[in-house]
Design a protein around this motif. Structure first.
Motif, PDB file in Angstrom:
ATOM      1  N   LEU A   9       0.828  -1.246  -0.082  1.00  0.00           N
ATOM      2  CA  LEU A   9      -0.070   0.019  -0.035  1.00  0.00           C
ATOM      3  C   LEU A   9       0.841   1.380   0.058  1.00  0.00           C
ATOM      4  O   LEU A   9       1.806   1.334   0.712  1.00  0.00           O
ATOM      5  N   VAL A  26      -4.617   0.696   9.356  1.00  0.00           N
ATOM      6  CA  VAL A  26      -4.616  -0.408   8.248  1.00  0.00           C
ATOM      7  C   VAL A  26      -3.622  -1.653   8.588  1.00  0.00           C
ATOM      8  O   VAL A  26      -4.156  -2.719   8.249  1.00  0.00           O
ATOM      9  N   LEU A  56      -2.886  -1.039  -3.497  1.00  0.00           N
ATOM     10  CA  LEU A  56      -3.559   0.149  -3.223  1.00  0.00           C
ATOM     11  C   LEU A  56      -2.872   1.443  -3.072  1.00  0.00           C
ATOM     12  O   LEU A  56      -1.876   1.331  -2.346  1.00  0.00           O
ATOM     13  N   LEU A  58      -3.670   5.140  -1.394  1.00  0.00           N
ATOM     14  CA  LEU A  58      -4.559   5.984  -0.463  1.00  0.00           C
ATOM     15  C   LEU A  58      -3.898   7.347  -0.552  1.00  0.00           C
ATOM     16  O   LEU A  58      -3.005   7.611  -0.093  1.00  0.00           O
ATOM     17  N   ILE A 121     -11.442  -0.165   2.928  1.00  0.00           N
ATOM     18  CA  ILE A 121     -10.392  -0.660   2.164  1.00  0.00           C
ATOM     19  C   ILE A 121     -10.159  -1.971   1.625  1.00  0.00           C
ATOM     20  O   ILE A 121      -9.946  -2.694   0.757  1.00  0.00           O
TER      21      ILE A 121
END
Length: 225
Positions: A9, A26, A56, A58, A121
């Motif tokens: 991430l 997270v 991912l 963010l 998420i």
């Protein structure tokens, strides 16, 4: 025994304390997770240029190097296979709608609690999309804005970056230096941007793009062609 999946991430936010809080929230979701952090959009670009093997991103809308949705536009154009979830303190329904219009896989308000962030998420990592359930996203976009969104979507990643720099008032030679290209290449990009947006000058291009930004970009003096 099967080894747990490793998730990679990227947390992109210019506030170190919030990056730390988000990482903490997270990290408890996964057995194996790697975080990369960026405090500016240039850092995001360098991270992804080095390796786009990311599950991912963010992304905060407001950080050095971007204005409003331009960072999201660039990431979706340059790395279409990497899902982007916007994490923002601005949870205006119009802002959320625009994020989704530009291809975000989700929108997480910074006020959302830890369990809510984790659920959002995980929904995106499982291939879905997530927006706040109490936000009405059904309101339509007016025809003029919809047409502008369609034109902006035709810009290449490099043209998006040039438009971002035009909005900061940079001259062709400055943009060329920042992107490590020739001035002739920048001029070609500017010409293509004007044509795609249906405008006649750099200033008009910046104003056109500002119409779909978060708030209104600062007005600048006319820019030299």
């Amino acid at each position: 025994m099967t080894e747990p999946t490793l998730y990679r991430l990227v947390i992109a936010d210019d506030h170190p304390l919030f990056r730390g809080a988000l990482r903490e929230a997270v990290s408890g979701m996964f057995d194996r997770v790697e975080f990369s952090e960026a405090g500016s959009f240039d850092e995001v670009s360098k991270l992804l240029d080095a390796s786009a093997d990311v599950d991912l991103i963010l992304l905060d809308l407001s950080m050095p190097g971007v204005r409003g949705f331009s960072g999201l536009m660039y990431l979706r154009a340059q790395y279409p296979g990497v899902p982007v979830v916007v994490v923002s303190g601005n949870d205006d329904p119009a802002v959320i709608r625009r994020c989704m219009d530009f291809g975000a896989s989700g929108f997480i308000p910074k006020t959302l609690d830890t369990d809510g962030m984790r659920s959002a998420i995980m929904a995106v990592l499982n291939g879905g999309v997530w927006t706040p359930p109490d936000i009405n996203l059904d309101a339509g976009t007016d025809a003029e804005t919809a047409a502008l969104l369609s034109r902006l979507a035709t810009l290449t990643p490099q043209q998006v970056r040039v438009l971002m720099m035009l909005s900061e008032g940079l001259l062709n030679k400055q943009i060329a230096y920042e992107l490590s290209v020739s001035e002739a290449t920048v001029k070609a990009h500017v010409s293509a941007i004007l044509q795609k947006l249906g405008v006649e000058s750099r200033t008009q291009a910046v104003i056109a793009a500002s119409k779909i930004e978060v708030g209104q970009w600062p007005q600048t003096a006319p820019l030299a062609n």
